[in-house]
Design a protein around this motif. Structure first.
Motif, short mmCIF file in Angstrom:
data_model
loop_
_atom_site.label_atom_id
_atom_site.label_comp_id
_atom_site.label_asym_id
_atom_site.label_seq_id
_atom_site.Cartn_x
_atom_site.Cartn_y
_atom_site.Cartn_z
N GLU A 99 0.83 -1.21 0.00
CA GLU A 99 0.00 0.00 0.00
C GLU A 99 0.86 1.26 0.00
O GLU A 99 0.57 2.21 -0.73
N ARG A 100 1.93 1.27 0.80
CA ARG A 100 2.80 2.46 0.84
C ARG A 100 3.51 2.67 -0.49
O ARG A 100 3.54 3.79 -1.01
N VAL A 101 4.07 1.60 -1.05
CA VAL A 101 4.80 1.72 -2.31
C VAL A 101 3.85 2.15 -3.43
O VAL A 101 4.15 3.09 -4.18
N CYS A 102 2.70 1.51 -3.52
CA CYS A 102 1.74 1.87 -4.57
C CYS A 102 1.30 3.32 -4.43
O CYS A 102 1.21 4.05 -5.42
N GLY A 103 1.04 3.75 -3.20
CA GLY A 103 0.63 5.13 -2.98
C GLY A 103 1.69 6.13 -3.42
O GLY A 103 1.39 7.11 -4.10
N ARG A 104 2.93 5.87 -3.04
CA ARG A 104 4.01 6.79 -3.41
C ARG A 104 4.24 6.82 -4.91
O ARG A 104 4.42 7.89 -5.50
N VAL A 105 4.21 5.65 -5.55
CA VAL A 105 4.44 5.59 -7.00
C VAL A 105 3.27 6.22 -7.75
O VAL A 105 3.46 6.94 -8.73
N GLU A 106 2.04 5.99 -7.27
CA GLU A 106 0.86 6.62 -7.89
C GLU A 106 0.96 8.15 -7.82
O GLU A 106 0.63 8.85 -8.77
N ARG A 107 1.41 8.66 -6.68
CA ARG A 107 1.57 10.12 -6.55
C ARG A 107 2.60 10.65 -7.54
O ARG A 107 2.39 11.68 -8.18
N ARG A 108 3.71 9.92 -7.69
CA ARG A 108 4.73 10.33 -8.66
C ARG A 108 4.18 10.27 -10.07
O ARG A 108 4.46 11.15 -10.89
N ALA A 109 3.40 9.24 -10.39
CA ALA A 109 2.81 9.12 -11.72
C ALA A 109 1.83 10.26 -11.98
O ALA A 109 1.80 10.82 -13.08
#
Length: 140
Positions: A99-109
């Motif tokens: 969840e943390r990794v997906c959230g951070r990568v989604e924000r960058r995307a």
């Protein structure tokens, strides 16, 4: 004109540069991340399924899973249907990492591509899904 192979190579490098700092900060290798993401889809997975999905040799997949289990991100349980098989499951800590990794990568995307819910992003997701689901030469 840029060929598809070159675009895919550039995309692979872009994905790696977006994921690597985030997964590394969570203490997870790229291979470990791929296993966690697979496990996050639900259900237990056999080591054969994990090795096949990650395209890792079985001994390497086992070492990756061993590290995830040692970090309490995954756990092993005997398959209730076939007691000879052991299945790997996502642990609570592993779910939190995903969840943390997906959230951070989604924000960058979103910063790079704009809002997540646009027709363009939906079209991009659809094209990437179609490409990802095409059989590879080894599957055909």
């Amino acid at each position: 004109m840029t060929g598809l192979v070159e675009l895919l190579d550039r995309l692979d490098r872009a994905v790696a540069s977006a994921l690597s700092p985030v997964t590394t900060s969570e203490g997870v290798s790229r291979d470990g991340w791929r296993v966690l993401l697979m496990l996050a889809r639900g259900g237990g997975r056999s080591m054969g399924e994990i090795a096949s999905h990650t395209a890792l040799p079985a001994p390497t997949a086992t070492r990756v899973v061993d590290r995830l289990v040692a970090a309490q991100l995954a756990y092993r349980r005997t398959d209730p249907v076939d007691r000879r098989r052991v299945l790997v499951h996502l642990a609570g800590g592993g779910r939190a990492v995903v969840e943390r990794v997906c959230g951070r990568v989604e924000r960058r995307a979103s910063e790079a591509l704009g809002p997540a819910h646009t027709p363009e992003r939906a079209q991009l997701a659809e094209l990437l899904e179609a490409l990802a689901n095409r059989p590879t030469a080894t599957q055909a």
